[in-house]
Design a protein around this motif. Structure first.
Motif, PDB file in Angstrom:
ATOM      1  N   ALA A   1       0.853  -1.190   0.000  1.00 40.32           N
ATOM      2  CA  ALA A   1       0.000   0.000   0.000  1.00 40.32           C
ATOM      3  C   ALA A   1       0.888   1.239   0.000  1.00 40.32           C
ATOM      4  CB  ALA A   1      -0.906  -0.010   1.225  1.00 40.32           C
ATOM      5  N   HIS A   2       0.439   2.298  -0.688  1.00 44.95           N
ATOM      6  CA  HIS A   2       1.291   3.484  -0.785  1.00 44.95           C
ATOM      7  C   HIS A   2       0.473   4.709  -1.181  1.00 44.95           C
ATOM      8  CE1 HIS A   2       1.066   1.711  -4.828  1.00 44.95           C
ATOM      9  NE2 HIS A   2       1.161   2.952  -5.291  1.00 44.95           N
ATOM     10  N   TRP A   3       0.960   5.856  -0.774  1.00 44.94           N
ATOM     11  CA  TRP A   3       0.468   7.137  -1.258  1.00 44.94           C
ATOM     12  C   TRP A   3       1.305   7.555  -2.465  1.00 44.94           C
ATOM     13  CZ3 TRP A   3      -3.755   9.870  -0.029  1.00 44.94           C
ATOM     14  CH2 TRP A   3      -4.414   9.586   1.175  1.00 44.94           C
ATOM     15  N   ILE A   4       0.655   8.168  -3.444  1.00 42.60           N
ATOM     16  CA  ILE A   4       1.382   8.607  -4.630  1.00 42.60           C
ATOM     17  C   ILE A   4       0.934  10.010  -5.032  1.00 42.60           C
ATOM     18  CG2 ILE A   4      -0.278   7.469  -6.173  1.00 42.60           C
ATOM     19  CD1 ILE A   4       2.070   6.905  -8.068  1.00 42.60           C
ATOM     20  N   PRO A   5       1.885  10.942  -5.227  1.00 41.53           N
ATOM     21  CA  PRO A   5       1.511  12.285  -5.670  1.00 41.53           C
ATOM     22  C   PRO A   5       1.300  12.329  -7.181  1.00 41.53           C
ATOM     23  CG  PRO A   5       3.884  12.177  -5.391  1.00 41.53           C
ATOM     24  CD  PRO A   5       3.338  10.815  -5.018  1.00 41.53           C
ATOM     25  N   HIS A   6       0.382  13.176  -7.614  1.00 43.26           N
ATOM     26  CA  HIS A   6       0.149  13.443  -9.030  1.00 43.26           C
ATOM     27  C   HIS A   6       0.614  14.870  -9.331  1.00 43.26           C
ATOM     28  CE1 HIS A   6      -2.369   9.987  -8.380  1.00 43.26           C
ATOM     29  NE2 HIS A   6      -2.903  10.007  -9.581  1.00 43.26           N
ATOM     30  N   PHE A   7       1.391  15.014 -10.386  1.00 38.64           N
ATOM     31  CA  PHE A   7       1.887  16.334 -10.775  1.00 38.64           C
ATOM     32  C   PHE A   7       1.272  16.727 -12.116  1.00 38.64           C
ATOM     33  CE2 PHE A   7       5.146  14.587  -7.987  1.00 38.64           C
ATOM     34  CZ  PHE A   7       5.292  15.616  -7.068  1.00 38.64           C
ATOM     35  N   ALA A   8       0.833  17.968 -12.190  1.00 37.02           N
ATOM     36  CA  ALA A   8       0.164  18.459 -13.393  1.00 37.02           C
ATOM     37  C   ALA A   8       1.162  18.632 -14.537  1.00 37.02           C
ATOM     38  CB  ALA A   8      -0.526  19.788 -13.100  1.00 37.02           C
TER      39      ALA A   8
END
Length: 259
Positions: free
Chosen positions: A204-211
């Motif tokens: 399980a993990h958090w992932i950032p999204h970049f525009a």
């Protein structure tokens, strides 16, 4: 570009890359997102690299550190704004979370702690003193979304509701359950269920999204720069996105948001 001066409690406010190779990561993200990096020094914590949009005079958009040793894995850490780090740490502990670092002052900039949810997805808290977090939003090169991928979504729903007050709005998208977490009536982040299509070894993990302005072009550029595309560009109700690992092995996503 929207200038950001403060973040409401429970909202994503910062992203930090831990990398095995600072120089290689600086070069990769400079080419991909147009980021510049500079170093700030503190007596207590040593050097810390700031990622800025455009050049070193541009707005801060994230941070970068070198892995402490080979046992750590390259990763992006998502930070969430809170009014009281220590109270949130205690709430997380009582809700079944893991505490990797207790509340710690980072000089005059703010107070932080590192936690993990019930399945081990790591994230950090940020209580602002002089630095609120990322200083820009709404343009390419800025963080525009964060997402938790996990298997036990019911346990995650209870945990994050208790510590941040998030309310779930869940739907089925592309045969997969997807949850938008809302805070005071607006979505602040998301959660996807890791079903059979996910490799069994993926934690399980958090992932950032970049525009980005053009998801397909940015995915192709990232590949040319040494990244590995895990999910090729595809359309979603939030925009066109792709998921990748950078040359150092850290997961991130790129997204061309819908208008």
């Amino acid at each position: 570009m929207a200038e950001v001066r403060e973040y409401s409690p429970g909202t994503p406010c910062w992203a930090e890359l831990a990398t095995p190779d600072l120089e290689a990561s600086r070069a990769f993200y400079s080419e991909l997102f147009g980021w510049a990096a500079y170093t700030i020094s503190t007596d207590r914590f040593g050097d810390y690299e700031i990622l800025a949009l455009g050049d070193i005079q541009g707005p801060m958009v994230g941070g970068i550190t070198e892995l402490a040793d080979e046992s750590e894995r390259p990763s992006w850490t998502c930070y969430f704004a809170v009014d009281d780090v220590d109270a949130t740490v205690e709430a997380a502990r009582s809700a079944g979370g893991q505490v990797y670092m207790e509340g710690t002052d980072m000089g005059d900039t703010g107070r932080t702690a590192m936690l993990a949810g019930p399945e081990g997805a790591e994230f950090s808290l940020w209580q602002a003193y002089e630095m609120a977090g990322a200083e820009a939003a709404g343009v390419p090169g800025t963080m525009c979304w964060v997402e938790l991928a996990c298997r036990d979504t019911e346990k995650a729903l209870r945990f994050y509701n208790k510590i941040f007050g998030w309310e779930p709005v869940t739907r089925i998208y592309d045969h997969t359950a997807y949850t938008d977490w809302h805070l005071r009536g607006r979505p602040v982040c998301g959660m996807i269920h890791m079903g059979d299509r996910w490799p069994a070894h993926y934690p399980a993990h958090w992932i950032p999204h970049f525009a980005v302005a053009d998801c397909d072009a940015s995915a192709a550029k990232a590949t040319a720069l040494g990244a590995h595309i895990q999910l090729p560009p595809r359309d979603t109700d939030r925009g066109r996105f792709a998921m990748l690992t950078d040359p150092g092995g850290a997961r991130l996503a790129i997204l061309t948001p819908k208008e």
